[in-house]
Design a protein around this motif. Structure first.
Motif, PDB file in Angstrom:
ATOM      1  N   GLU A 221       0.812  -1.212   0.000  1.00  0.00           N
ATOM      2  CA  GLU A 221       0.000   0.000   0.000  1.00  0.00           C
ATOM      3  C   GLU A 221       0.852   1.272   0.000  1.00  0.00           C
ATOM      4  O   GLU A 221       0.567   2.228  -0.739  1.00  0.00           O
ATOM      5  CB  GLU A 221      -0.911  -0.002   1.242  1.00  0.00           C
ATOM      6  N   GLU A 222       1.903   1.288   0.810  1.00  0.00           N
ATOM      7  CA  GLU A 222       2.689   2.514   0.946  1.00  0.00           C
ATOM      8  C   GLU A 222       3.540   2.829  -0.289  1.00  0.00           C
ATOM      9  O   GLU A 222       4.094   3.925  -0.409  1.00  0.00           O
ATOM     10  CB  GLU A 222       3.594   2.431   2.191  1.00  0.00           C
ATOM     11  N   PHE A 223       3.662   1.862  -1.216  1.00  0.00           N
ATOM     12  CA  PHE A 223       4.482   2.101  -2.399  1.00  0.00           C
ATOM     13  C   PHE A 223       3.676   2.107  -3.699  1.00  0.00           C
ATOM     14  O   PHE A 223       4.254   2.242  -4.778  1.00  0.00           O
ATOM     15  CB  PHE A 223       5.569   1.020  -2.515  1.00  0.00           C
ATOM     16  N   LYS A 224       2.371   1.984  -3.607  1.00  0.00           N
ATOM     17  CA  LYS A 224       1.564   1.805  -4.820  1.00  0.00           C
ATOM     18  C   LYS A 224       1.603   3.017  -5.754  1.00  0.00           C
ATOM     19  O   LYS A 224       1.407   2.890  -6.967  1.00  0.00           O
ATOM     20  CB  LYS A 224       0.125   1.472  -4.447  1.00  0.00           C
ATOM     21  N   ASP A 225       1.848   4.210  -5.212  1.00  0.00           N
ATOM     22  CA  ASP A 225       1.879   5.412  -6.045  1.00  0.00           C
ATOM     23  C   ASP A 225       3.288   5.766  -6.527  1.00  0.00           C
ATOM     24  O   ASP A 225       3.477   6.739  -7.261  1.00  0.00           O
ATOM     25  CB  ASP A 225       1.306   6.603  -5.274  1.00  0.00           C
ATOM     26  N   GLU A 226       4.262   4.982  -6.110  1.00  0.00           N
ATOM     27  CA  GLU A 226       5.641   5.266  -6.515  1.00  0.00           C
ATOM     28  C   GLU A 226       5.963   4.569  -7.835  1.00  0.00           C
ATOM     29  O   GLU A 226       5.521   3.450  -8.087  1.00  0.00           O
ATOM     30  CB  GLU A 226       6.619   4.803  -5.439  1.00  0.00           C
ATOM     31  N   GLU A 227       6.754   5.235  -8.664  1.00  0.00           N
ATOM     32  CA  GLU A 227       7.149   4.660  -9.945  1.00  0.00           C
ATOM     33  C   GLU A 227       8.348   3.731  -9.747  1.00  0.00           C
ATOM     34  O   GLU A 227       9.309   4.073  -9.059  1.00  0.00           O
ATOM     35  CB  GLU A 227       7.521   5.773 -10.924  1.00  0.00           C
ATOM     36  N   MET A 228       8.263   2.567 -10.336  1.00  0.00           N
ATOM     37  CA  MET A 228       9.342   1.604 -10.190  1.00  0.00           C
ATOM     38  C   MET A 228      10.551   2.066 -10.997  1.00  0.00           C
ATOM     39  O   MET A 228      10.421   2.381 -12.185  1.00  0.00           O
ATOM     40  CB  MET A 228       8.885   0.216 -10.665  1.00  0.00           C
ATOM     41  N   PRO A 229      11.735   2.126 -10.387  1.00  0.00           N
ATOM     42  CA  PRO A 229      12.918   2.617 -11.106  1.00  0.00           C
ATOM     43  C   PRO A 229      13.385   1.622 -12.165  1.00  0.00           C
ATOM     44  O   PRO A 229      13.060   0.432 -12.111  1.00  0.00           O
ATOM     45  CB  PRO A 229      13.961   2.760  -9.990  1.00  0.00           C
ATOM     46  N   ASP A 230      14.145   2.120 -13.113  1.00  0.00           N
ATOM     47  CA  ASP A 230      14.742   1.259 -14.135  1.00  0.00           C
ATOM     48  C   ASP A 230      15.766   0.370 -13.439  1.00  0.00           C
ATOM     49  O   ASP A 230      16.618   0.848 -12.689  1.00  0.00           O
ATOM     50  CB  ASP A 230      15.420   2.123 -15.193  1.00  0.00           C
ATOM     51  N   VAL A 231      15.681  -0.926 -13.694  1.00  0.00           N
ATOM     52  CA  VAL A 231      16.567  -1.872 -13.012  1.00  0.00           C
ATOM     53  C   VAL A 231      18.040  -1.559 -13.289  1.00  0.00           C
ATOM     54  O   VAL A 231      18.909  -1.832 -12.466  1.00  0.00           O
ATOM     55  CB  VAL A 231      16.220  -3.321 -13.431  1.00  0.00           C
ATOM     56  N   LYS A 232      18.317  -0.942 -14.437  1.00  0.00           N
ATOM     57  CA  LYS A 232      19.706  -0.609 -14.774  1.00  0.00           C
ATOM     58  C   LYS A 232      20.274   0.467 -13.849  1.00  0.00           C
ATOM     59  O   LYS A 232      21.492   0.606 -13.725  1.00  0.00           O
ATOM     60  CB  LYS A 232      19.796  -0.128 -16.223  1.00  0.00           C
ATOM     61  N   SER A 233      19.393   1.254 -13.240  1.00  0.00           N
ATOM     62  CA  SER A 233      19.846   2.341 -12.374  1.00  0.00           C
ATOM     63  C   SER A 233      20.200   1.864 -10.961  1.00  0.00           C
ATOM     64  O   SER A 233      20.776   2.619 -10.182  1.00  0.00           O
ATOM     65  CB  SER A 233      18.770   3.431 -12.284  1.00  0.00           C
ATOM     66  N   LEU A 234      19.849   0.629 -10.642  1.00  0.00           N
ATOM     67  CA  LEU A 234      20.135   0.106  -9.302  1.00  0.00           C
ATOM     68  C   LEU A 234      21.639  -0.032  -9.092  1.00  0.00           C
ATOM     69  O   LEU A 234      22.373  -0.420  -9.995  1.00  0.00           O
ATOM     70  CB  LEU A 234      19.462  -1.256  -9.117  1.00  0.00           C
ATOM     71  N   ASP A 235      22.070   0.285  -7.897  1.00  0.00           N
ATOM     72  CA  ASP A 235      23.489   0.193  -7.552  1.00  0.00           C
ATOM     73  C   ASP A 235      23.609  -0.579  -6.251  1.00  0.00           C
ATOM     74  O   ASP A 235      23.225  -0.083  -5.192  1.00  0.00           O
ATOM     75  CB  ASP A 235      24.087   1.600  -7.404  1.00  0.00           C
ATOM     76  N   ILE A 236      24.119  -1.791  -6.333  1.00  0.00           N
ATOM     77  CA  ILE A 236      24.175  -2.647  -5.135  1.00  0.00           C
ATOM     78  C   ILE A 236      25.080  -2.058  -4.063  1.00  0.00           C
ATOM     79  O   ILE A 236      24.975  -2.417  -2.893  1.00  0.00           O
ATOM     80  CB  ILE A 236      24.657  -4.068  -5.471  1.00  0.00           C
ATOM     81  N   ARG A 237      25.945  -1.127  -4.456  1.00  0.00           N
ATOM     82  CA  ARG A 237      26.826  -0.508  -3.455  1.00  0.00           C
ATOM     83  C   ARG A 237      26.026   0.291  -2.436  1.00  0.00           C
ATOM     84  O   ARG A 237      26.481   0.500  -1.314  1.00  0.00           O
ATOM     85  CB  ARG A 237      27.850   0.399  -4.155  1.00  0.00           C
ATOM     86  N   ASN A 238      24.827   0.703  -2.821  1.00  0.00           N
ATOM     87  CA  ASN A 238      23.964   1.449  -1.881  1.00  0.00           C
ATOM     88  C   ASN A 238      23.360   0.548  -0.804  1.00  0.00           C
ATOM     89  O   ASN A 238      22.800   1.039   0.172  1.00  0.00           O
ATOM     90  CB  ASN A 238      22.839   2.145  -2.637  1.00  0.00           C
ATOM     91  N   PHE A 239      23.443  -0.781  -1.007  1.00  0.00           N
ATOM     92  CA  PHE A 239      22.848  -1.720  -0.061  1.00  0.00           C
ATOM     93  C   PHE A 239      23.921  -2.397   0.792  1.00  0.00           C
ATOM     94  O   PHE A 239      23.638  -3.336   1.524  1.00  0.00           O
ATOM     95  CB  PHE A 239      22.043  -2.777  -0.811  1.00  0.00           C
ATOM     96  N   MET A 240      25.150  -1.937   0.677  1.00  0.00           N
ATOM     97  CA  MET A 240      26.247  -2.621   1.390  1.00  0.00           C
ATOM     98  C   MET A 240      26.720  -1.795   2.583  1.00  0.00           C
ATOM     99  O   MET A 240      26.633  -0.593   2.577  1.00  0.00           O
ATOM    100  CB  MET A 240      27.413  -2.866   0.421  1.00  0.00           C
TER     101      MET A 240
END
Length: 240
Positions: A221-240
């Protein structure tokens, strides 16, 4: 960090090498508990060394992934090559096998006790199938045809200890390789193509996992209005 662990587990080379390390030492896993004045056994020290080595290899992989931008684009040859190079650096840093080296290791260890040429070729086929490799050139069929010809000529099953017979077989292999356009000097190129195909498959799986995770998140519910980002823009370094 959980995402990073999953990312690293996608690498067959890394995962297989760590399992190999454990099998090589062949030490049973013990449950560690705090005990008063517990004596130190030689086996405990060896086990500690194994886990320390695995931890160091994992940390080496994480350190490299913190520096490198991985683009989840298996359709982009440049992204695939960069990912393959990153995984190669990780293997070298952690002293692990490449897929080609892993296959060579399997062949050497699983065929050393095989006495006859036919059983040897069948084992090679088993290893190829197990590693998920395809025989697009038809080299496997060529090898069995060559064996049939040699055994027909010598009128008996070919043993690997039969030097004269094996020389005949190798000569037939060379004829077949020439017909298929396979040259010894091209082996490094074949190995590179193998690593690239593995890298592409791993990137494709990582991309699928990322898309699946984002789509699952978007259903909340809290994310239903958010646009899903392009998978190419993901950076795993942000999750480390």
């Amino acid at each position: 960090m959980a995402y990073v662990s999953r990312f690293i587990s996608r690498s067959k080379q890394l995962q297989g090498s760590l399992v190999n390390l454990q099998q090589h030492h062949a030490i049973p896993v013990r449950a560690f508990a705090k005990e008063a004045a517990r004596p130190t056994f030689k086996g405990d020290e060896m086990l500690k060394g194994v886990f320390t080595d695995i931890k160091n290899k994992f940390q080496a992989a994480v350190d490299i992934l913190r520096k490198e931008k991985i683009t989840l684009a298996p359709e982009d040859p440049a992204a695939v090559k960069h990912y393959a190079n990153v995984m190669k650096t990780i293997r070298q840093k952690a002293d692990m096998f490449s897929e080609s080296q892993r296959i060579k290791y399997d062949i050497e260890n699983e065929t050393k006790e095989i006495p006859d040429a036919r059983a040897y070729l069948l084992k090679l086929k088993e290893i190829r199938t197990r590693r998920g490799l395809t025989d697009e050139l038809g080299a496997e069929a060529m090898m069995f045809e060559a064996l049939e010809k040699v055994e027909k000529d010598i009128k008996k099953p070919l043993l690997r200890s039969d030097k004269k017979g094996m020389d005949l077989l190798v000569a037939e292999f060379e004829k077949g390789n020439k017909k298929l356009g396979i040259r010894k000097e091209d082996l490094p190129k074949y190995e590179e193509n193998l690593e690239l195909s593995i890298a592409k498959a791993q990137l494709d799986e990582l991309k699928s996992d990322a898309v699946e995770a984002m789509e699952s998140q978007k259903k909340k519910e809290e994310f239903k209005d958010e646009e899903m980002p392009d998978v190419k823009s993901l950076d795993i370094r942000n999750f480390m």
